[in-house]
Design an enzyme around this catalytic site. Structure first.
Site, short mmCIF file in Angstrom:
data_model
loop_
_atom_site.label_atom_id
_atom_site.label_comp_id
_atom_site.label_asym_id
_atom_site.label_seq_id
_atom_site.Cartn_x
_atom_site.Cartn_y
_atom_site.Cartn_z
N GLY B 23 -18.89 -0.24 2.88
CA GLY B 23 -19.75 -1.27 2.30
C GLY B 23 -21.21 -0.85 2.24
O GLY B 23 -21.54 0.30 1.91
N ILE B 24 -22.08 -1.78 2.57
CA ILE B 24 -23.51 -1.54 2.48
C ILE B 24 -23.94 -0.41 3.43
O ILE B 24 -24.75 0.44 3.07
CB ILE B 24 -24.28 -2.85 2.80
CG1 ILE B 24 -24.04 -3.89 1.69
CG2 ILE B 24 -25.78 -2.58 2.94
CD1 ILE B 24 -24.62 -5.27 2.00
N ASP B 69 -19.60 0.62 19.24
CA ASP B 69 -19.41 -0.84 19.23
C ASP B 69 -20.78 -1.43 19.60
O ASP B 69 -21.23 -1.29 20.74
CB ASP B 69 -18.34 -1.21 20.27
CG ASP B 69 -18.21 -2.72 20.45
OD1 ASP B 69 -19.06 -3.48 19.92
OD2 ASP B 69 -17.27 -3.14 21.13
N TYR B 165 -22.38 -17.27 10.43
CA TYR B 165 -22.99 -16.09 9.82
C TYR B 165 -24.46 -16.35 9.52
O TYR B 165 -25.35 -15.56 9.88
CB TYR B 165 -22.24 -15.76 8.53
CG TYR B 165 -22.78 -14.58 7.76
CD1 TYR B 165 -22.47 -13.29 8.15
CD2 TYR B 165 -23.59 -14.78 6.64
CE1 TYR B 165 -22.97 -12.20 7.44
CE2 TYR B 165 -24.09 -13.70 5.93
CZ TYR B 165 -23.77 -12.42 6.32
OH TYR B 165 -24.26 -11.36 5.62
N LYS B 169 -28.00 -14.62 10.91
CA LYS B 169 -28.95 -13.95 10.03
C LYS B 169 -30.33 -14.60 10.11
O LYS B 169 -31.36 -13.92 9.93
CB LYS B 169 -28.43 -13.95 8.59
CG LYS B 169 -27.14 -13.14 8.40
CD LYS B 169 -27.30 -11.71 8.90
CE LYS B 169 -26.08 -10.84 8.63
NZ LYS B 169 -26.24 -9.46 9.17
N ILE B 200 -23.35 -8.91 -2.46
CA ILE B 200 -23.22 -7.50 -2.81
C ILE B 200 -21.74 -7.16 -2.93
O ILE B 200 -20.93 -7.63 -2.12
CB ILE B 200 -23.87 -6.61 -1.70
CG1 ILE B 200 -25.34 -7.00 -1.47
CG2 ILE B 200 -23.73 -5.13 -2.05
CD1 ILE B 200 -26.29 -6.72 -2.61
N THR B 202 -18.84 -5.53 -2.05
CA THR B 202 -18.32 -4.72 -0.94
C THR B 202 -16.91 -5.21 -0.64
O THR B 202 -16.48 -6.23 -1.18
CB THR B 202 -19.17 -4.94 0.34
OG1 THR B 202 -19.02 -6.31 0.76
CG2 THR B 202 -20.63 -4.65 0.12
N GLN B 272 -34.73 -19.94 -6.78
CA GLN B 272 -34.48 -21.22 -7.44
C GLN B 272 -34.89 -22.39 -6.56
O GLN B 272 -34.67 -22.36 -5.38
CB GLN B 272 -33.00 -21.35 -7.78
CG GLN B 272 -32.45 -20.11 -8.48
CD GLN B 272 -30.96 -20.11 -8.60
OE1 GLN B 272 -30.42 -20.65 -9.55
NE2 GLN B 272 -30.28 -19.49 -7.65
#
Lengths: 275, 272
Positions: B23-24, B69, B165, B169, B200, B202, B272
């Site tokens: 992924g990223i 980890d 999540y 963040k 994104i 991924t 927006q």
């Protein structure tokens, strides 16, 4: 006050729970006092039983309705019990102020993982559990079931950083987004529950006093007065805030007067983040 | 920018990337290596991580894999010292490792919440802590550097069924600012910034869409994808490289005045 304002801003007929409200000089106790004065039946919770009882007693002595119950916000089972007791004993559960929190001092490079996790378990995980169980109880079909208002205690550090408190700052940033997500879900699912973040600046509390002393003990500043001056000058208003200034803002968020406010940051910071 | 400029941009720099196996993270490792940096690709996914290292080496870059980890502090100590031993320094750490959880607040299991925070929040704390210890004056690398913490648009605004999540963040966003202030005040020569990608493309994105359908939010994954694309004013989702180029900027000297900042790469999602 005219009838309309009294009805909209008042909390008569509502039951409110405030966590972490045992310290008489804290934001939680001020929220409990303000909510009680506005007419709510208040359940004060904390892990410091003796002090919590004293806060409840002083509110009762002043003519308000308040009881104290033990609640460790880190335990989901304890949350379920506390809310169920609240509904059974007080006849409802309309307002929840997730205020319980602890300070986290020290530079990132020196901060033990266990200390980081201790702060997280109260300041972020505890707010999550309160928000979750609060919604479960308030939503249609829940044991209280009449919707409500959940107020999560953030901080200006929900918006900006400060040194020597990264665990605290991080958690307050987390609370802000938890609140927004919860607000979106409660809105879309038509739960009639509003969820907002309170964003106080530095407030004159016992916790702030402890924090200042910690910074002196760690040699980060010379004196308590030195750091207090830094805090004072950080607020364009030129002083540190008063707990009741946050308590009154909590009253507003708890009341029907704020019925279109959800997912928001209510900034009560003397201009700290305006700069 | 010509390829030659690209190769010189991070020449002589050494860095560690967590969650670099796919992924990223994998794109970041490849772009930074192509820009001239030596990269320690770390992850718990060994086979995928080693494949990323192979790809980098085949294109002439310098890379090695180290199992990490991010929730285990002892492993951070080893990974950082291994990077310094292998490549002769440490100039940047990219805290990219992260996991997802799609659930309503009321349905979010506390164990799962905690596991997510262990990785997304505690992992970024530990990575930042050990990066500072190694890169600060007197540290094992000791030449200052850059720390890049992967947040998300979820660290800026809320969304449906993403509370665990999004909270992590949001934590990363303000934690990063505190780290930047501390490193600035102490004149460590270390900059700390957060990156906030929108959606994104991924492997994670497919899991997202499947989960949305599972939850009954959308009838089909196509519908979920369409709604996601529409939420980005540019009309498309990002590619991992979009994030990687931003990270390349943040670890390069070109961003020397940038710290405690939020670099938003979201196709207009939060405009927006």
């Amino acid at each position: 006050m005219n009838e309309l304002l009294q009805r909209e801003f008042g909390l008569v007929g509502k039951v409110a729970m405030v966590t972490g409200a045992a310290r008489h000089d804290g934001i939680g106790a001020a929220c409990a006092q303000a909510l009680a004065h506005a007419g709510a039946k208040v359940v004060i919770t904390d892990v410091m039983d003796e002090q919590g009882q004293q806060v409840a007693d002083s509110i009762s002595a002043a003519g308000g309705s308040a009881v104290y119950r033990h609640l460790d916000v880190r335990s989901e089972a304890a949350w379920r019990r506390a809310i169920a007791d609240c509904v059974h004993e007080q006849g409802g559960f309309d307002v929840l102020v997730n205020n319980a929190g602890t300070t986290g001092n020290g530079l990132i490079e020196d901060l033990p993982l266990a200390e980081w996790k201790r702060v997280r378990s109260i300041n972020l995980d505890g707010v999550f559990l309160g928000t979750k169980q609060g919604i479960v109880a308030m939503r249609p079909g829940g044991i209280a079931g009449k919707g409500g208002s959940i107020i999560n205690m953030g901080s200006v550090t929900s918006l900006v950083g400060v040194a020597n408190s990264s665990s605290y700052v991080g958690c307050k940033g987390g609370v802000r987004l938890l609140t927004k997500c919860a607000a979106i879900e409660c809105g879309r699912l038509e739960y009639n529950i509003r969820v907002n973040t309170m964003v106080p600046g530095f407030i004159e509390t016992g916790l702030l006093k402890d924090g200042c002393q910690n910074m002196v003990d760690q040699g980060l500043v010379q004196s308590v007065e030195e750091i207090r001056q830094v805090f004072r000058s950080g607020h364009p208003i030129g002083r540190i805030g008063r707990p009741m200034e946050v308590g009154l803002a909590a009253c507003f968020l708890a009341s029907d007067a704020s019925s279109f406010i959800t997912g928001a940051d209510l900034v009560v910071d003397g201009g700290y983040t305006a700069q | 920018m010509s390829p030659r400029d690209c190769q010189e941009r991070l020449a002589g720099k050494v860095g560690l990337i967590s969650g670099g196996a796919r992924g990223i993270g994998a794109a970041i490792a490849e772009v930074l290596a192509a820009s001239g940096a030596a990269v320690m690709v770390t992850d718990v996914l060994e086979d995928l991580g080693k494949a990323v290292v192979e790809r980098i080496r085949e294109s002439g870059g310098r890379a090695q894999f180290h199992s990490l980890d991010v929730t285990d502090e002892a492993q951070w100590t080893t990974a950082v010292s291994q990077t310094i031993d292998t490549f002769g320094g440490l100039d940047f750490v990219v805290n990219n490792a992260g996991v997802e959880l799609i659930d309503l607040v009321v349905d979010t299991d506390f164990e799962k919440w905690c596991r997510l925070q262990d990785v997304n929040s505690d992992g970024v704390f530990l990575g930042t802590k050990h990066a500072i210890r190694a890169m600060k004056p007197g540290g094992a690398a000791g030449k200052g550097g850059a720390i890049v913490n992967l947040s998300s648009v979820g660290g800026l605004v809320g969304s449906f069924a993403t509370s665990a999540y999004s909270s992590s963040k949001g934590l990363v966003r303000t934690f990063t600012k505190s780290a930047a202030i501390e490193c600035g005040n102490l004149r460590y020569g270390i900059r700390v910034n957060s990156v906030h990608p929108g959606m994104i493309r991924t492997p994670m994105i497919e899991e997202f869409f499947n989960r949305f359908v599972e939850m009954g939010l959308f009838a089909t994954t196509q519908e979920a994808e369409q709604a996601t694309v529409t939420a980005h004013p540019v009309g498309y989702v990002g590619e991992p490289e979009d994030v990687a180029y931003a990270v390349a900027y943040l670890v390069s000297n070109e961003s020397r005045f940038m710290t405690g900042a939020e670099l938003v790469l979201d196709g207009g999602y939060t405009a927006q």
